[in-house]
Design an enzyme around this catalytic site. Structure first.
Site, short mmCIF file in Angstrom:
data_model
loop_
_atom_site.label_atom_id
_atom_site.label_comp_id
_atom_site.label_asym_id
_atom_site.label_seq_id
_atom_site.Cartn_x
_atom_site.Cartn_y
_atom_site.Cartn_z
CE LYS A 1 -2.87 2.84 2.84
NZ LYS A 1 -3.65 3.05 4.06
N GLY B 1 -8.33 9.03 9.36
CA GLY B 1 -8.73 9.12 10.77
C GLY B 1 -9.80 10.15 11.05
CG ASN C 1 -6.12 1.16 11.43
OD1 ASN C 1 -6.63 0.75 12.47
ND2 ASN C 1 -4.83 1.15 11.29
#
Lengths: 254, 80
Positions: free
Chosen positions: A97, A158, A206
């Site tokens: 990635k 995030g 994530n």
């Protein structure tokens, strides 16, 4: 069977999950399990010579999961290439990635450096999955240099803001042939479903899972949302209309 | 004289290397494999870079560390 194919690899799950920021490794293991993910991302860092010998890989069953090393934290093409090579040497895997970050505050990609790094790594035989903006022109350029998929962001890493520009994602989906995996910015299950309903081939997240109050149940929610969104996409939704259309027949009314 | 700026870590019969950004004194003729064993690090799941060149695992046993070498040892950690 609805299969996600990236380069020569096939996956049943369309949800890829990161391994960072979980409260404990035990919670991470359970969350990965509940997510149904087959691909999990990892980062490459210096071995800590002072601390315990406990390793992340003690918690990840490599027979079950495909490791996807990232180049997170790299701000130049050179550093990203170096990190990718180290990951390949450490794990014996060519898949990467690719991240080249342009700015600390937004963590938006430096697309110029990203393209440069992608070219080099593709030539070296890597299966390159680049983290990029929701920019159709960039996505096409990355496909043209041989990336096996493109991973446009939904929103900043995030941030949990969900898909900020669904129209650009739709243009990307129309423009390129390799899989489109939305990466970063998904906050909750509906965000994941929206991405999949647009026709994205997969989703990588994530923080949305690891940062939830209950990461294990959120992992399950995300799995269900990705499955539901995908199923809705392949089933073909009804067109949106301004006015009502009766569901019950008009004929035979008393 | 220390190879690196600041306080040297070299004793008698030792060379100084930069290991993951920190100076470390090691015995003359220490190999990469020897250093890993000294650090109690198993060669699985790691990568070693010596002066910006990756050292293949097959060469850990023959690659002798020299004074002034810069070595990086990395592994996988949690990330997104």
């Amino acid at each position: 069977m609805d299969i996600l194919k990236i380069a020569n690899r096939e996956f049943k799950s369309r949800l890829m999950v990161g391994t960072g920021k979980y409260p404990t490794n035990e919670i991470m293991v359970k969350a990965l399990e509940e997510s149904g993910a087959e691909v999990v991302t990892v980062a490459v860092r210096r071995i800590n010579l002072d601390r315990s010998k406990e390793s992340l890989l003690d918690y990840i069953d490599l027979k079950k999961y495909t490791l996807l090393p990232n180049t997170a934290g790299c701000y130049t093409a050179q550093d990203a290439i170096r990190t990718a090579r180290l990951a390949r040497e450490a794990m014996g895997t060519e898949i990467v990635k690719l991240e080249v970050i342009g700015d600390e505050k937004t963590l938006f990609p430096d697309n110029e450096a990203l393209l440069e790094a992608a070219k080099v790594l593709v030539k070296e035989g890597f299966i390159v999955l680049p983290y990029t903006n929701d920019d159709p022109i960039m996505a096409k350029k990355l496909e043209d240099v041989g990336c096996a998929a493109v991973m446009p962001l939904a929103a900043p890493i995030g941030s949990g803001l969900g898909i900020r520009n669904p129209y650009n994602i739709r243009i990307i989906l129309e423009t390129i042939k390799v899989p489109v995996i939305v990466d970063a910015g998904v906050g909750t299950a509906s965000d994941a479903a929206i991405a999949m309903e647009l026709g994205c081939d997969g989703l990588l997240m994530n923080t949305g899972i690891a940062g939830a109050k209950d990461p294990v149940n959120m992992a399950r929610a995300m799995r269900l949302a990705v499955e539901a969104g995908r199923l809705a996409y392949v089933s073909g939704r009804i067109p949106k209309k301004l006015y009502a259309t009766a569901s019950s027949p008009i004929e035979g009314m008393i | 004289m220390s190879t690196f700026e600041g306080q040297g870590a070299r004793g008698k019969g030792q060379v100084e290397i930069m290991l993951n950004g920190k100076i470390r004194g090691i015995s003359v003729d220490t190999t990469v494999l020897g250093l890993l064993s000294e650090l109690d690090i198993k060669p699985q799941g790691i990568a070693v870079e010596l002066n910006l060149e990756i050292v293949p695992k097959s060469r850990f046993g023959e690659m002798i560390l020299k004074d002034g070498d810069k070595i990086e040892i990395v592994r996988m950690v949690g990330g997104g």
